[in-house]
Every structure is written in C-alpha cells, then in structure tokens.
Motif scaffolding. Structure first.
Motif, short mmCIF file in Angstrom:
data_model
loop_
_atom_site.label_atom_id
_atom_site.label_comp_id
_atom_site.label_asym_id
_atom_site.label_seq_id
_atom_site.Cartn_x
_atom_site.Cartn_y
_atom_site.Cartn_z
N ARG A 89 0.83 -1.21 0.00
CA ARG A 89 0.00 0.00 0.00
C ARG A 89 0.86 1.25 0.00
O ARG A 89 0.55 2.24 -0.67
N TRP A 90 1.97 1.22 0.75
CA TRP A 90 2.88 2.37 0.76
C TRP A 90 3.53 2.55 -0.61
O TRP A 90 3.66 3.68 -1.10
N LEU A 91 3.93 1.46 -1.23
CA LEU A 91 4.55 1.54 -2.55
C LEU A 91 3.59 2.14 -3.57
O LEU A 91 4.01 2.92 -4.45
N ARG A 92 2.31 1.82 -3.46
CA ARG A 92 1.30 2.37 -4.38
C ARG A 92 0.94 3.81 -4.06
O ARG A 92 0.27 4.47 -4.86
N GLY A 93 1.32 4.29 -2.89
CA GLY A 93 0.96 5.63 -2.49
C GLY A 93 -0.37 5.72 -1.76
O GLY A 93 -0.91 6.82 -1.56
N ASP A 94 -0.91 4.57 -1.33
CA ASP A 94 -2.20 4.55 -0.64
C ASP A 94 -2.09 5.01 0.81
O ASP A 94 -3.08 5.44 1.40
N VAL A 95 -0.90 4.86 1.42
CA VAL A 95 -0.68 5.34 2.79
C VAL A 95 0.59 6.19 2.79
O VAL A 95 1.51 5.95 2.00
N PRO A 96 0.65 7.22 3.65
CA PRO A 96 1.77 8.16 3.60
C PRO A 96 3.08 7.62 4.16
O PRO A 96 4.16 8.06 3.76
N VAL A 97 3.01 6.69 5.12
CA VAL A 97 4.23 6.16 5.73
C VAL A 97 4.10 4.66 5.91
O VAL A 97 2.98 4.13 6.04
N TYR A 98 5.24 3.98 5.90
CA TYR A 98 5.27 2.57 6.29
C TYR A 98 5.68 2.54 7.75
O TYR A 98 6.73 3.08 8.13
N GLN A 99 4.87 1.90 8.57
CA GLN A 99 5.15 1.81 10.01
C GLN A 99 5.46 0.38 10.38
O GLN A 99 4.62 -0.50 10.23
N GLY A 100 6.68 0.15 10.86
CA GLY A 100 7.07 -1.19 11.28
C GLY A 100 6.36 -1.58 12.57
O GLY A 100 5.98 -0.73 13.37
N ILE A 101 6.20 -2.89 12.77
CA ILE A 101 5.62 -3.40 14.00
C ILE A 101 6.63 -3.30 15.14
O ILE A 101 7.76 -3.75 15.00
N THR A 102 6.22 -2.69 16.24
CA THR A 102 7.05 -2.68 17.45
C THR A 102 6.18 -3.10 18.63
O THR A 102 4.97 -2.91 18.62
N THR A 103 6.82 -3.68 19.64
CA THR A 103 6.09 -4.06 20.85
C THR A 103 6.65 -3.27 22.03
O THR A 103 7.77 -2.75 21.97
N ARG A 104 5.87 -3.22 23.08
CA ARG A 104 6.31 -2.46 24.26
C ARG A 104 7.04 -3.35 25.26
O ARG A 104 6.69 -4.50 25.41
#
Length: 249
Positions: free
Chosen positions: A234-249
C-alpha cells in the motif's frame, strides 16, 4: 501494478532511504524491548547504546550510513544477548555468546540464530510473493542474484520478535540442549535433532497471537508478517503516507 510501483521506488534513493529507516528503526526498538524485558541484570550500557542508534536513524543521510548505525546497534544488542539466556537447570557454558558471528556461526547460539533467520526469511518471501511483490527486489538490502532482498527488508522488524524470541525460549525452557550441536573447522551447526527442536520452537512462536499496533487486529505472528507485506504494498502504491514497522512495548 504493485511490482511496477516496487521498481519505481527502487529507482528513487529518497524513498528507499525513508523505507529503510522505518525497517531499521523498528528492528532496533524491538531489540531494545527484548533486552529490557528479558535480560538479567539489566544491560544499562547496551540499552543506552540502542537508544543512541535509534535516535541516529532519522539522521542517516544514505543507506551506507544507515547500515553503520544498524551495525552499531547490533553490537550493543548481541553483546548483551547472553543475559537473556537462562537455562532452567542453571548456566550452560555452551550457550554463552560474545557477539554475532554469521559466516560461519562459531557457537550454538549463533548457529540457532542463523537457522532461525533462514526460516524467517522464507516466511517473508512467501508473504511478499503472495501479494504480488517481487521478493528479490529490495530497497535496503540491495538486489543480488539469488538473494531475496525484499524479504530480508521485511524480516528486519521481525528478527527480534520471532526468531530471537524463539531461540531464547528454546534455550530457557530446555527445548534445546547442548548435545544438539556439532562443531568442526571453526563452525558450529545444529544436529538433525536440534533442527527439529528449533523448528518446533519457531513454529510455536509463529502461531502465537499478537495485536497489530496500527490496525488493532489480533492474529498470529505469521499473519502479522502478511499484514506488514500488505502495508508495504500500500505504501509503494501511495495509498498510505508512511510505512510503520511493528514494534512491541
């Protein structure tokens, strides 16, 4: 369509760097969280070093500089990795690790990490291919014949969350024993029994449920890999502004 967007992005150094920063930042944060949760005693210097690396990611001017930052973070993380390994029957010299050694792995822990990463990259390769992306055309890891560069990109944030966690659990619960390794010519590798035991530990981790921090979905770690591949597309297509990696607390 997704592959066309993938190739266009690979030709854009600024977009490649933005994506690579997201991969590395998520990986470093997850390494820090794993250490903070599991290491005894708390490795204060390593946590501080990872903090500095995380802060430096956004200032990286190019992929080469980012690679150096990632390497500095890895040195802190793997330098303290042994503090997370606490076999239930007490300390085991075979499971001591002074740092990351890949080619070849020189000790049982490095042998397990290399094996676990090989399984994880296969999972990421399947996830990328399954949504129409080319697993061999990466942005942070550079394309090379036979190298699944995009799968290696995607797996960065999952290394601590899946592979490292499985190795730690396998050691601490006794699933893996010192006798499940064979050493020779400066290298160490798992026996057939050891590989079977570690595969079981990794499969158990992949099947565990977790909540996606962005979407709120609760699903297995295996499904979360696919979700991140979809988010990347979706990020590559421009559908979302940022790619957010998964992080845990």
């Amino acid at each position: 369509y997704d592959r066309a967007a993938q190739i266009r992005t690979a030709a854009d150094p600024a977009r490649c760097l933005a994506l690579a920063r997201a991969f590395v930042a998520a990986k470093l944060r997850n390494q820090r969280t794993l250490l903070r949760r599991n290491a005894e005693p708390e490795p204060t210097a390593a946590l501080l070093g990872l903090d500095h690396a995380i802060d430096a990611v956004e200032r990286a001017a190019d992929l080469s500089q980012l690679l150096g930052i990632e390497g500095a973070g890895a040195a802190h993380y793997f330098g303290a990795f042994r503090h997370m390994l606490r076999p239930k029957d007490g300390p085991v010299p075979a499971f001591d690790i002074s740092g990351r050694h890949r080619r070849p792995p020189r000790d049982p822990v490095n042998a397990m990490l290399s094996f676990a990463y090989a399984i994880l990259v296969k999972e990421c390769t399947v996830a990328c291919a399954g949504i129409g992306l080319d697993p061999f055309w990466g942005f942070y890891h550079q394309p090379r014949h036979g190298r699944p560069a995009l799968a290696l990109d995607l797996m960065e944030e999952f290394r601590p969350l899946i592979a490292d966690s499985a190795v730690i659990n396998a050691v601490n619960t006794g699933m893996i024993a010192p006798g499940m390794f064979v050493a020779g010519a400066g290298a160490c590798q798992l026996t057939a029994e050891g590989r079977k035991a570690l595969i079981k530990a990794i499969e158990l981790r992949l099947d565990q449920l977790a909540t996606h921090p962005l979407f709120g979905y609760r699903c297995s770690w295996r499904a979360l890999i696919r979700l991140q591949a979809q988010l990347l597309a979706r990020w590559l297509r421009g559908d979302v502004p940022v790619y957010q990696g998964i992080t845990t607390r």
